[in-house]
Motif scaffolding. Structure first.
Motif, PDB file in Angstrom:
ATOM      1  N   GLN A  74      24.885  18.324  21.392  1.00  0.00           N
ATOM      2  CA  GLN A  74      26.188  19.749  21.658  1.00  0.00           C
ATOM      3  C   GLN A  74      26.579  20.697  21.143  1.00  0.00           C
ATOM      4  O   GLN A  74      26.218  21.459  21.634  1.00  0.00           O
ATOM      5  CB  GLN A  74      26.709  18.379  20.554  1.00  0.00           C
ATOM      6  N   ASP A  75      25.077  21.056  20.597  1.00  0.00           N
ATOM      7  CA  ASP A  75      25.499  22.476  19.971  1.00  0.00           C
ATOM      8  C   ASP A  75      25.299  23.303  21.057  1.00  0.00           C
ATOM      9  O   ASP A  75      25.719  24.413  21.285  1.00  0.00           O
ATOM     10  CB  ASP A  75      24.773  22.441  18.211  1.00  0.00           C
ATOM     11  N   SER A  78      28.295  23.765  24.244  1.00  0.00           N
ATOM     12  CA  SER A  78      29.741  23.236  23.304  1.00  0.00           C
ATOM     13  C   SER A  78      30.213  22.707  24.309  1.00  0.00           C
ATOM     14  O   SER A  78      30.762  23.059  25.477  1.00  0.00           O
ATOM     15  CB  SER A  78      29.274  24.648  23.163  1.00  0.00           C
ATOM     16  N   PRO A  79      31.174  21.794  24.059  1.00  0.00           N
ATOM     17  CA  PRO A  79      32.893  21.426  24.494  1.00  0.00           C
ATOM     18  C   PRO A  79      33.542  22.679  24.874  1.00  0.00           C
ATOM     19  O   PRO A  79      34.554  22.712  25.620  1.00  0.00           O
ATOM     20  CB  PRO A  79      32.797  20.131  23.824  1.00  0.00           C
ATOM     21  N   ILE A  80      33.964  22.937  24.712  1.00  0.00           N
ATOM     22  CA  ILE A  80      33.988  24.629  23.875  1.00  0.00           C
ATOM     23  C   ILE A  80      34.074  25.118  25.464  1.00  0.00           C
ATOM     24  O   ILE A  80      35.188  25.536  26.446  1.00  0.00           O
ATOM     25  CB  ILE A  80      34.309  25.660  22.624  1.00  0.00           C
ATOM     26  N   LEU A  81      32.748  25.639  26.007  1.00  0.00           N
ATOM     27  CA  LEU A  81      32.167  26.318  26.868  1.00  0.00           C
ATOM     28  C   LEU A  81      31.888  26.012  28.253  1.00  0.00           C
ATOM     29  O   LEU A  81      31.284  26.224  28.751  1.00  0.00           O
ATOM     30  CB  LEU A  81      31.194  27.184  25.839  1.00  0.00           C
ATOM     31  N   THR A  82      31.380  24.830  28.001  1.00  0.00           N
ATOM     32  CA  THR A  82      31.013  23.324  29.157  1.00  0.00           C
ATOM     33  C   THR A  82      31.594  24.395  30.146  1.00  0.00           C
ATOM     34  O   THR A  82      31.259  23.649  31.429  1.00  0.00           O
ATOM     35  CB  THR A  82      31.344  22.254  29.134  1.00  0.00           C
ATOM     36  N   LYS A  83      32.795  24.652  30.642  1.00  0.00           N
ATOM     37  CA  LYS A  83      34.080  25.013  32.087  1.00  0.00           C
ATOM     38  C   LYS A  83      33.315  26.255  32.585  1.00  0.00           C
ATOM     39  O   LYS A  83      33.529  26.569  32.858  1.00  0.00           O
ATOM     40  CB  LYS A  83      35.115  24.733  31.888  1.00  0.00           C
ATOM     41  N   ASN A  84      32.764  26.886  31.201  1.00  0.00           N
ATOM     42  CA  ASN A  84      32.741  28.337  31.294  1.00  0.00           C
ATOM     43  C   ASN A  84      31.034  28.662  31.863  1.00  0.00           C
ATOM     44  O   ASN A  84      31.178  29.126  33.091  1.00  0.00           O
ATOM     45  CB  ASN A  84      33.104  29.215  30.523  1.00  0.00           C
ATOM     46  N   SER A 101      25.980  21.502  31.943  1.00  0.00           N
ATOM     47  CA  SER A 101      27.585  21.813  31.957  1.00  0.00           C
ATOM     48  C   SER A 101      28.506  21.459  32.562  1.00  0.00           C
ATOM     49  O   SER A 101      27.814  21.270  33.794  1.00  0.00           O
ATOM     50  CB  SER A 101      27.461  23.692  31.330  1.00  0.00           C
TER      51      SER A 101
END
Length: 790
Positions: A74-75, A78-84, A101
């Protein structure tokens, strides 16, 4: 199923998160409570699932531990950056990916279900060696810089190819030797350094499955489409034979499609001719010019309006036409470049000047059948690629200039490429001596101990055919003049006309009964001095004007004589020589690849050629008699092919003539030198001169005790003097008989003595012919003539 199935590798692959867990073991003591708690959470997963630390290669483990693997990664993902971020977890140099990702998954989904992910720039045969190089780094500490940029090529939703660069993070990997590993010594390492391409050697030092890869890599992936497109443009422009390959422009357009992110764009070129101030089409397969459309060239002022002319030619700046329809309406169809785009259905375009400090060299044309997709904004993408296009055009112009010089040398001089090195060497010495102020004479260029080969395909009875054509032309001219004078005598009954008619009849009788060498001169002088003044006088008579005009229109300005049958003869000779020489030149390219040798050919009444082969010409210690024997066999085979080609084309020639082929075999090596005055090679020494004497006289020689010439239509004649030559060529003939090149009627004859030359013999054998290139049947000369005349 196992990851290692069907993989030819020195590594046994085991996915393991052990090194990742060890990182978290260090983090568990971190002062940051969140980091410490997160590390405890990951290590709890490791404790409850020991296989994730131990390592595995069975695909089923990924399915059963999918949730746990997502937690421990997970680290990294990152779910925050997975779309980028474009990121994957995998094993190196393989397309097996077990985590990625969301952005990467979206890219693959867009590419389509039938798309197969594959790394580029890593040939399959180098994968094994690259893995061995990794082992040398990991296990033996050798700092080998083996890394190459790796890419994915993945199409987007519009079908445009995009390029993604892969960067590995190998912090979580380890490699250990297995029981079957071979200990690598310094000597082994030194040997491997010089043998990267030797796959067998690498497999010897690194046997299959002799090391274990434990861990995984994280791939950080970046969209580098613009950079790669520019690189591809550079690579494409550097490539040779571009204009001979039909797919070149298709591929080049595809690269620009990636650069612009547009599917339906095409690329064209036009060359600027400064002398004529005109644009010209780039010659080559698949090359288009949208500025010229279907024209070969066009004056620049006619191809452009005043504004676009100044923009491209004077300011050397590019411009765009984003909406051709609108521009056509605004210009009322008067702007030539807009009109030509409109006629081709083009809706938007960019014209970019290919120019250097010396001025314009050409135009790059990018067009689309969609409006507004090409415009002044995306035209700025050309800023990064135009320098490479300019360099390529400069190089192309230089190459073309060199090619022109090479063609001039080939067609207008006798300096064959095989001996060019020797002339180059002497030229360098000449320049060096002149610069040093010493003697700067160009030294004699000679080659010793070389073997000659000579052959000719001669037009049979060419003198008789030429004389016959001359007789027919003279008779036609005399009869035409006679007819005019007969008409004149009916109008004016003057005895002088009867006198001239009598002389004309005498000439007609002479050329029919006993035509001589000076007959043509006598008749020409008579007509010019006696008849033409009469014809000019008679031209005042209205009834004779048409006849006299018709006569003079048939008189050739160059020869001042009627030139009809002789023209047919000359055209036939010219065509025969052209086609035979062309075939010989094509075949020579193949022969030079077998072993370099000197070659020259001459067009006479037919085509003759000289070849010289030997070590002094190649300047290498590589010559072996086998190359001489091979060239002799090649020569015999090509002579047969030339015979076949001639008779396949005979019906296309203005008049039908026969040919006869001959090869002269000279057993002993000789010396040749370049005669500066005649600009050609000639033999050296009195003994060697015998070879030249035989060459010039042997085709006219008779068989001993007969009046039969040694050369005959439908046969190959091989002239020689030594018994070993006879044995050698009988072997070649037997081989070519087995291939249905030659008939079985081999005969050996003795030749009458030539001046200063005795003891010559000849092997004669009939050629087997084919009616055309695809014809599988074979015919004798007589059979072929019957088929042609049927």
């Amino acid at each position: 199923m196992d990851i290692n199935d069907n993989i030819d590798s020195s590594l046994v692959i085991k996915i393991s998160f052990d090194k990742l867990f060890k990182q978290y073991e260090n983090l568990i003591l971190d002062d940051n409570d969140y980091i410490s708690a997160n590390a405890e959470r990951v290590l709890e997963v490791a404790k409850n699932n020991p296989i994730l630390r131990e390592g595995f290669s069975d695909f089923s483990v990924f399915k059963t531990h999918e949730k746990e693997i997502n937690v421990i990664l997970q680290d990294a993902f990152s779910p925050i950056l997975t779309k980028n971020e474009i990121k994957t977890a995998s094993v190196p140099y393989h397309n097996f990916i077990f985590n990625s990702s969301e952005r990467f998954r979206s890219i693959l989904k867009t590419a389509g279900d039938d798309f197969e992910l594959e790394m580029k720039n890593l040939p399959e045969n180098q994968r094994y060696i690259t893995e061995c190089a990794i082992i040398l780094n990991f296990c033996y500490g050798y700092d080998l810089n083996f890394k190459r940029p790796l890419f994915y090529e993945i199409p987007d939703s519009n079908g445009i190819m995009r390029y993604y660069k892969i960067l590995y993070n190998a912090d979580f990997t380890e490699i250990t030797p297995n029981e079957n590993a071979v200990k690598i010594t310094q000597d082994d390492y030194n040997e491997l350094l010089d043998n990267f391409e030797n796959i067998d050697l690498w497999k010897e030092k690194f046997p299959l499955n002799s090391y274990t890869f434990k861990g995984f890599v994280i791939s950080n992936i970046f969209d580098v489409t613009d950079d790669q497109s520019i690189s591809n443009i550079k690579s494409t422009l550097i490539g040779k034979e571009k204009r001979k390959n039909e797919s070149f422009m298709q591929g080049f357009s595809g690269i620009f499609q990636s650069l612009f992110g547009l599917k339906n764009i095409e690329v064209g070129f036009s060359i600027y001719n400064e002398e004529d101030d005109a644009f010209e089409r780039v010659y080559g397969v698949g090359m288009n010019s949208y500025l010229l459309n279907d024209m070969e060239s066009k004056n620049c002022a006619d191809a452009l309006c005043e504004w676009s002319y100044n923009k491209l030619l004077r300011e050397n700046e590019y411009f765009s036409v984003s909406d051709v329809e609108k521009s056509f309406e605004l210009s009322e169809g008067r702007a030539p470049h807009i009109k030509v785009l409109q006629n081709q259905g083009i809706k938007s375009a960019i014209f970019a000047p290919i120019a250097n400090e010396d001025g314009l060299m050409g135009i790059l044309e990018i067009v689309s059948k969609q409006p507004k997709v090409l415009n002044s904004i995306n035209a700025n993408k050309l800023v990064d690629v135009m320098p490479y296009i300019v360099s390529a055009v400069e190089r192309s112009k230089n190459d073309e200039a060199n090619l022109i010089e090479a063609i001039i040398q080939k067609e207008c001089t006798s300096i064959h490429p095989s001996v060019h090195w020797r002339f180059k060497k002497e030229a360098k010495n000449f320049i060096k001596n002149r610069l040093n102020g010493t003697n700067s004479n160009f030294n004699k260029i000679a080659f010793e101990n070389i073997y000659p080969l000579y052959g000719q395909i001669d037009i049979k009875g060419s003198s008789e055919a030429r004389n016959s054509a001359t007789q027919l032309d003279l008779a036609l001219q005399l009869n035409t003049v006679k007819k005019i004078l007969e008409s004149a005598s009916k109008i004016e009954e003057l005895p002088i006309y009867e006198q001239y008619i009598y002389q004309l009849n005498e000439f007609l009788n002479d050329i029919e009964v006993h035509f001589q060498v000076d007959s043509e001169h006598q008749i020409s002088s008579f007509i010019k001095n006696e008849i033409e003044p009469i014809l000019k006088h008679l031209y005042s008579i209205e009834k004779l004007k048409i006849e006299i005009d018709t006569y003079f229109t048939r008189i050739d300005d160059r020869t001042d004589a009627l030139y009809h049958h002789r023209k047919l003869y000359d055209d036939t000779i010219s065509l025969i020589n052209k086609e035979m020489a062309s075939l010989l030149d094509q075949k020579q390219v193949e022969a030079q690849l077998m072993y370099p040798h000197y070659f020259e050919r001459f067009k006479t009444d037919g085509v003759e050629h000289n070849m010289y082969i030997g070590e002094s010409i190649t300047k290498e210690d590589s010559f072996n008699p086998i190359y001489l024997y091979n060239l002799r066999l090649w020569q015999l085979q090509v002579m047969v092919e030339m015979e076949n080609m001639y008779y396949q084309m005979q019906s296309d020639f203005p008049i039908a003539l026969d040919v006869a082929s001959m090869i002269l075999v000279f057993n002993q090596p000789l010396s040749i030198s370049f005669r500066m005055d005649e600009k050609q090679f000639d033999v050296d020494g009195t003994y060697n001169a015998r070879y030249e004497i035989v060459k010039k006289r042997v085709d006219k020689a008779f068989i001993k005790g007969t009046q039969e010439r040694v050369t005959q239509k439908g046969k190959i004649s091989i002239v020689y003097s030594q018994r070993e030559d006879e044995v050698e060529y009988l072997r070649y003939i037997k081989f070519l008989q087995s291939k249905k090149y030659l008939d079985n009627d081999v005969e050996i004859v003795e030749l009458q003595d030539l001046q200063a030359v005795t003891g010559l013999k000849a092997i004669r054998v009939s050629v087997l012919y084919h009616k055309n290139k695809d014809d599988k049947d074979f015919y004798t000369y007589d059979d072929l003539m019957k088929e042609i005349k049927a």
